[in-house]
Design a protein around this motif. Structure first.
Motif, mmCIF file in Angstrom:
data_model
loop_
_atom_site.group_PDB
_atom_site.id
_atom_site.type_symbol
_atom_site.label_atom_id
_atom_site.label_comp_id
_atom_site.label_asym_id
_atom_site.label_seq_id
_atom_site.Cartn_x
_atom_site.Cartn_y
_atom_site.Cartn_z
ATOM 1 N N ARG A 10 0.825 -1.210 0.000
ATOM 2 C CA ARG A 10 0.000 0.000 0.000
ATOM 3 C C ARG A 10 0.861 1.262 0.000
ATOM 4 O O ARG A 10 0.515 2.242 -0.659
ATOM 5 C CB ARG A 10 -0.963 -0.011 1.172
ATOM 6 C CG ARG A 10 -2.007 -1.097 1.024
ATOM 7 C CD ARG A 10 -3.112 -0.961 2.055
ATOM 8 N NE ARG A 10 -4.019 -2.089 1.973
ATOM 9 C CZ ARG A 10 -4.987 -2.200 1.072
ATOM 10 N NH1 ARG A 10 -5.158 -1.276 0.172
ATOM 11 N NH2 ARG A 10 -5.781 -3.252 1.064
ATOM 12 N N PRO A 19 -3.168 5.404 -11.741
ATOM 13 C CA PRO A 19 -3.907 4.270 -11.179
ATOM 14 C C PRO A 19 -3.096 2.975 -11.269
ATOM 15 O O PRO A 19 -2.537 2.650 -12.312
ATOM 16 C CB PRO A 19 -5.161 4.194 -12.054
ATOM 17 C CG PRO A 19 -5.353 5.592 -12.541
ATOM 18 C CD PRO A 19 -3.954 6.112 -12.757
ATOM 19 N N LEU A 21 -2.759 -1.198 -9.259
ATOM 20 C CA LEU A 21 -3.311 -2.137 -8.288
ATOM 21 C C LEU A 21 -2.508 -3.422 -8.279
ATOM 22 O O LEU A 21 -1.771 -3.706 -9.221
ATOM 23 C CB LEU A 21 -4.793 -2.419 -8.571
ATOM 24 C CG LEU A 21 -5.226 -2.724 -10.004
ATOM 25 C CD1 LEU A 21 -5.056 -4.179 -10.332
ATOM 26 C CD2 LEU A 21 -6.659 -2.301 -10.180
ATOM 27 N N PRO A 32 -5.614 -1.589 -4.313
ATOM 28 C CA PRO A 32 -5.651 -0.513 -5.293
ATOM 29 C C PRO A 32 -5.100 0.778 -4.675
ATOM 30 O O PRO A 32 -5.216 0.981 -3.471
ATOM 31 C CB PRO A 32 -7.145 -0.363 -5.573
ATOM 32 C CG PRO A 32 -7.798 -0.755 -4.289
ATOM 33 C CD PRO A 32 -6.889 -1.796 -3.668
ATOM 34 N N ASN A 33 -4.486 1.623 -5.509
ATOM 35 C CA ASN A 33 -4.080 2.925 -4.983
ATOM 36 C C ASN A 33 -5.235 3.909 -5.176
ATOM 37 O O ASN A 33 -6.301 3.561 -5.707
ATOM 38 C CB ASN A 33 -2.767 3.409 -5.607
ATOM 39 C CG ASN A 33 -2.891 3.805 -7.064
ATOM 40 O OD1 ASN A 33 -3.956 3.739 -7.671
ATOM 41 N ND2 ASN A 33 -1.778 4.224 -7.640
ATOM 42 N N ALA A 34 -5.038 5.158 -4.765
ATOM 43 C CA ALA A 34 -6.109 6.158 -4.832
ATOM 44 C C ALA A 34 -6.581 6.375 -6.268
ATOM 45 O O ALA A 34 -7.778 6.529 -6.518
ATOM 46 C CB ALA A 34 -5.637 7.469 -4.213
ATOM 47 N N LEU A 37 -8.831 3.541 -7.308
ATOM 48 C CA LEU A 37 -10.138 3.672 -6.657
ATOM 49 C C LEU A 37 -10.996 4.705 -7.373
ATOM 50 O O LEU A 37 -12.204 4.527 -7.528
ATOM 51 C CB LEU A 37 -9.971 4.041 -5.186
ATOM 52 C CG LEU A 37 -9.366 2.952 -4.296
ATOM 53 C CD1 LEU A 37 -9.076 3.509 -2.911
ATOM 54 C CD2 LEU A 37 -10.278 1.744 -4.216
ATOM 55 N N GLN A 38 -10.361 5.777 -7.838
ATOM 56 C CA GLN A 38 -11.094 6.820 -8.545
ATOM 57 C C GLN A 38 -11.608 6.309 -9.895
ATOM 58 O O GLN A 38 -12.729 6.586 -10.286
ATOM 59 C CB GLN A 38 -10.198 8.041 -8.747
ATOM 60 C CG GLN A 38 -10.906 9.225 -9.350
ATOM 61 C CD GLN A 38 -10.015 10.434 -9.454
ATOM 62 O OE1 GLN A 38 -8.797 10.348 -9.332
ATOM 63 N NE2 GLN A 38 -10.610 11.574 -9.699
ATOM 64 N N SER A 42 -14.729 2.445 -5.480
ATOM 65 C CA SER A 42 -14.237 2.078 -4.150
ATOM 66 C C SER A 42 -14.487 0.618 -3.794
ATOM 67 O O SER A 42 -13.931 0.116 -2.819
ATOM 68 C CB SER A 42 -14.884 2.975 -3.094
ATOM 69 O OG SER A 42 -16.287 2.822 -3.128
ATOM 70 N N ASP A 43 -15.287 -0.076 -4.592
ATOM 71 C CA ASP A 43 -15.592 -1.481 -4.286
ATOM 72 C C ASP A 43 -14.719 -2.471 -5.055
ATOM 73 O O ASP A 43 -14.991 -3.670 -5.064
ATOM 74 C CB ASP A 43 -17.060 -1.768 -4.569
ATOM 75 C CG ASP A 43 -17.424 -1.639 -6.045
ATOM 76 O OD1 ASP A 43 -16.679 -0.955 -6.790
ATOM 77 O OD2 ASP A 43 -18.449 -2.188 -6.450
ATOM 78 N N ILE A 44 -13.649 -2.005 -5.679
ATOM 79 C CA ILE A 44 -12.813 -2.890 -6.503
ATOM 80 C C ILE A 44 -12.014 -3.894 -5.665
ATOM 81 O O ILE A 44 -11.770 -5.012 -6.100
ATOM 82 C CB ILE A 44 -11.876 -2.081 -7.423
ATOM 83 C CG1 ILE A 44 -11.220 -3.024 -8.433
ATOM 84 C CG2 ILE A 44 -10.864 -1.297 -6.639
ATOM 85 C CD1 ILE A 44 -10.444 -2.333 -9.516
ATOM 86 N N GLU A 45 -11.610 -3.506 -4.480
ATOM 87 C CA GLU A 45 -10.781 -4.394 -3.658
ATOM 88 C C GLU A 45 -11.543 -5.670 -3.324
ATOM 89 O O GLU A 45 -12.697 -5.643 -2.910
ATOM 90 C CB GLU A 45 -10.331 -3.699 -2.375
ATOM 91 C CG GLU A 45 -9.277 -4.468 -1.632
ATOM 92 C CD GLU A 45 -8.584 -3.651 -0.563
ATOM 93 O OE1 GLU A 45 -7.788 -4.248 0.171
ATOM 94 O OE2 GLU A 45 -8.829 -2.443 -0.457
#
Length: 84
Positions: A10, A19, A21, A32-34, A37-38, A42-45
């Motif tokens: 992280r 982006p 991950l 994922p990095n910020a 996520l953008q 935000s639900d990708i992890e």
């Protein structure tokens, strides 16, 4: 030890300005990095990379890297406006 490795991923990802991950051995998005996520939400992890990314060119690149242990490149195309 595993927690230190996860935290290290992280920290490294957080310093990448685009982006990015990490996809784990179970083919799920681990970190994922910020920027990721953008772009991906935000639900990708924790999601399987196929359902998270859904573009044939990038999926082929990931599969090539995972199955053939070779260097690959790929490009994810985003439609619409994207901000830095």
């Amino acid at each position: 030890m595993a927690q230190r490795v996860a935290k290290g991923k992280r920290v490294v990802l957080g310093r990448i300005p685009i982006p990015a991950l990490v996809i784990g051995a179970n083919f799920r998005v681990q970190a994922p990095n910020a920027g990721a996520l953008q772009v991906f939400g935000s639900d990708i992890e924790g999601r399987h990379y196929v359902t998270a990314l859904r573009q044939p060119a990038i999926l082929r690149a990931i599969e090539g890297a995972a199955t053939e242990a070779r260097k690959v490149t790929g490009q994810y195309t985003v439609s619409g406006a994207v901000s830095d």
